[in-house]
Design a protein around this motif. Sequence first.
Motif, PDB file in Angstrom:
ATOM      1  N   LEU A 103       0.840  -1.198   0.000  1.00  0.00           N
ATOM      2  CA  LEU A 103       0.000   0.000   0.000  1.00  0.00           C
ATOM      3  C   LEU A 103       0.872   1.244   0.000  1.00  0.00           C
ATOM      4  CD1 LEU A 103      -2.897  -0.331   2.601  1.00  0.00           C
ATOM      5  CD2 LEU A 103      -3.105   0.558   0.291  1.00  0.00           C
ATOM      6  N   LYS A 104       0.700   2.083  -1.010  1.00  0.00           N
ATOM      7  CA  LYS A 104       1.523   3.283  -1.091  1.00  0.00           C
ATOM      8  C   LYS A 104       0.646   4.513  -1.242  1.00  0.00           C
ATOM      9  CE  LYS A 104       5.523   5.264  -3.341  1.00  0.00           C
ATOM     10  NZ  LYS A 104       6.547   5.166  -4.372  1.00  0.00           N
ATOM     11  N   ILE A 105       0.956   5.535  -0.464  1.00  0.00           N
ATOM     12  CA  ILE A 105       0.156   6.752  -0.533  1.00  0.00           C
ATOM     13  C   ILE A 105       0.395   7.463  -1.854  1.00  0.00           C
ATOM     14  CG2 ILE A 105       1.883   8.219   0.607  1.00  0.00           C
ATOM     15  CD1 ILE A 105      -0.583   9.616   1.967  1.00  0.00           C
ATOM     16  N   MET A 106      -0.678   8.003  -2.419  1.00  0.00           N
ATOM     17  CA  MET A 106      -0.568   8.786  -3.637  1.00  0.00           C
ATOM     18  C   MET A 106      -0.794  10.269  -3.328  1.00  0.00           C
ATOM     19  SD  MET A 106      -2.872   6.352  -6.081  1.00  0.00           S
ATOM     20  CE  MET A 106      -2.604   7.318  -7.558  1.00  0.00           C
ATOM     21  N   PHE A 107      -1.928  10.547  -2.710  1.00  0.00           N
ATOM     22  CA  PHE A 107      -2.312  11.926  -2.426  1.00  0.00           C
ATOM     23  C   PHE A 107      -2.955  12.019  -1.050  1.00  0.00           C
ATOM     24  CE2 PHE A 107      -1.678  13.394  -6.673  1.00  0.00           C
ATOM     25  CZ  PHE A 107      -2.132  12.402  -7.519  1.00  0.00           C
ATOM     26  N   SER A 108      -2.840  13.224  -0.465  1.00  0.00           N
ATOM     27  CA  SER A 108      -3.582  13.512   0.740  1.00  0.00           C
ATOM     28  C   SER A 108      -4.133  14.926   0.627  1.00  0.00           C
ATOM     29  CB  SER A 108      -2.683  13.388   1.966  1.00  0.00           C
ATOM     30  OG  SER A 108      -3.375  13.823   3.115  1.00  0.00           O
ATOM     31  N   TYR A 109      -5.390  15.091   0.999  1.00  0.00           N
ATOM     32  CA  TYR A 109      -6.042  16.388   1.002  1.00  0.00           C
ATOM     33  C   TYR A 109      -6.504  16.692   2.417  1.00  0.00           C
ATOM     34  CZ  TYR A 109      -6.511  17.590  -3.945  1.00  0.00           C
ATOM     35  OH  TYR A 109      -6.270  17.969  -5.227  1.00  0.00           O
ATOM     36  N   ASN A 110      -6.299  17.930   2.853  1.00  0.00           N
ATOM     37  CA  ASN A 110      -6.834  18.364   4.128  1.00  0.00           C
ATOM     38  C   ASN A 110      -7.786  19.530   3.881  1.00  0.00           C
ATOM     39  OD1 ASN A 110      -6.782  18.185   7.129  1.00  0.00           O
ATOM     40  ND2 ASN A 110      -6.130  20.309   6.916  1.00  0.00           N
ATOM     41  N   ASN A 111      -9.040  19.308   4.169  1.00  0.00           N
ATOM     42  CA  ASN A 111     -10.042  20.345   3.978  1.00  0.00           C
ATOM     43  C   ASN A 111      -9.970  20.948   2.576  1.00  0.00           C
ATOM     44  OD1 ASN A 111     -12.240  21.705   4.909  1.00  0.00           O
ATOM     45  ND2 ASN A 111     -11.095  23.137   6.182  1.00  0.00           N
ATOM     46  N   LYS A 112      -9.982  20.097   1.598  1.00  0.00           N
ATOM     47  CA  LYS A 112      -9.982  20.427   0.160  1.00  0.00           C
ATOM     48  C   LYS A 112      -8.632  20.912  -0.380  1.00  0.00           C
ATOM     49  CE  LYS A 112     -13.265  23.461  -0.099  1.00  0.00           C
ATOM     50  NZ  LYS A 112     -14.211  24.357  -0.828  1.00  0.00           N
ATOM     51  N   GLU A 113      -7.613  20.950   0.474  1.00  0.00           N
ATOM     52  CA  GLU A 113      -6.310  21.441   0.020  1.00  0.00           C
ATOM     53  C   GLU A 113      -5.313  20.293  -0.097  1.00  0.00           C
ATOM     54  OE1 GLU A 113      -4.767  24.615   2.421  1.00  0.00           O
ATOM     55  OE2 GLU A 113      -2.743  24.346   1.641  1.00  0.00           O
ATOM     56  N   LEU A 114      -4.619  20.208  -1.224  1.00  0.00           N
ATOM     57  CA  LEU A 114      -3.637  19.151  -1.432  1.00  0.00           C
ATOM     58  C   LEU A 114      -2.451  19.345  -0.511  1.00  0.00           C
ATOM     59  CD1 LEU A 114      -2.664  16.727  -3.204  1.00  0.00           C
ATOM     60  CD2 LEU A 114      -1.544  18.437  -4.659  1.00  0.00           C
ATOM     61  N   ILE A 115      -2.106  18.316   0.290  1.00  0.00           N
ATOM     62  CA  ILE A 115      -0.961  18.431   1.180  1.00  0.00           C
ATOM     63  C   ILE A 115       0.111  17.380   0.909  1.00  0.00           C
ATOM     64  CG2 ILE A 115      -2.097  19.648   3.056  1.00  0.00           C
ATOM     65  CD1 ILE A 115      -2.553  17.022   4.454  1.00  0.00           C
ATOM     66  N   ILE A 116      -0.236  16.308   0.261  1.00  0.00           N
ATOM     67  CA  ILE A 116       0.761  15.296  -0.107  1.00  0.00           C
ATOM     68  C   ILE A 116       0.525  14.892  -1.551  1.00  0.00           C
ATOM     69  CG2 ILE A 116       1.552  12.919   0.225  1.00  0.00           C
ATOM     70  CD1 ILE A 116       0.968  13.196   3.157  1.00  0.00           C
ATOM     71  N   ASN A 117       1.619  14.882  -2.334  1.00  0.00           N
ATOM     72  CA  ASN A 117       1.572  14.368  -3.690  1.00  0.00           C
ATOM     73  C   ASN A 117       2.856  13.559  -3.857  1.00  0.00           C
ATOM     74  OD1 ASN A 117       1.769  13.855  -6.410  1.00  0.00           O
ATOM     75  ND2 ASN A 117       1.064  15.870  -7.029  1.00  0.00           N
ATOM     76  N   GLU A 118       2.710  12.250  -3.822  1.00  0.00           N
ATOM     77  CA  GLU A 118       3.903  11.388  -3.744  1.00  0.00           C
ATOM     78  C   GLU A 118       4.364  10.930  -5.116  1.00  0.00           C
ATOM     79  OE1 GLU A 118       5.817   9.777  -0.990  1.00  0.00           O
ATOM     80  OE2 GLU A 118       5.171  11.713  -0.201  1.00  0.00           O
TER      81      GLU A 118
END
Lengths: 111, 112
Positions: free
Chosen positions: A43-58
């Motif tokens: 399992l690998k993270i691709m993206f994370s959004y916090n309150n509609k804002e992109l915070i992780i783009n791997e």
Amino acid sequence: DTAVSQTPKYLVTQMGNDKSIKCEQNLGHDTMYWYKQDSKKFLKIMFSYNNKELIINETVPNRFSPKSPDKAHLNLHINSLELGDSAVYFCASSRPNSPLHFGNGTRLTVT
Amino acid sequence: TQLLEQSPQFLSIQEGENLTVYCNSSSVFSSLQWYRQEPGEGPVLLVTVVTGGEVKKLKRLTFQFGDARKDSSLHITAAQTGDTGLYLCAAQNTGTASKLTFGTGTRLQVTL
């Protein structure tokens, strides 16, 4: 039911097509994620959004574009699908610094 | 990128046996989580450990966080067929609050 739900569950498509996967959570979480699980179950993270804002783009190819219309939804659009994109894609959500709640996955098969 | 190695990768045992799954890294973590994933479903949280040396029990499952917070173990006593699944450890570092890194996974098969 309170949950993270994603659609579709299965997606079979040909190379070069564009497809979207939708995700919704009704847990009131501020943070949502997309993870990719390969054939070896990694399992690998691709993206994370916090309150509609992109915070992780791997280091995800820019053919993958997440969109968060509101904090309860995080959709994943994939352009020009390739064979190597075949995998199970999981949406998840969480409160800050808290465990993740996962959807049941979307199995994408590119032929 | 930190790497979380789990061992063994695969484990096939009979009901009633005991087993231990390990999760190791060279990095120090602020917390570590264990998840179980069944076929066709997403991972589901089993436990979170935060303090070095911490031991948590969940019925027949015992989780331990290493003293140095670099490793963890999951021990199952008297395994049952319902324990079958993919066990994943996942670690979080301070300052990367939204990034959970998953281990390589252990597939457990418990048969009658």
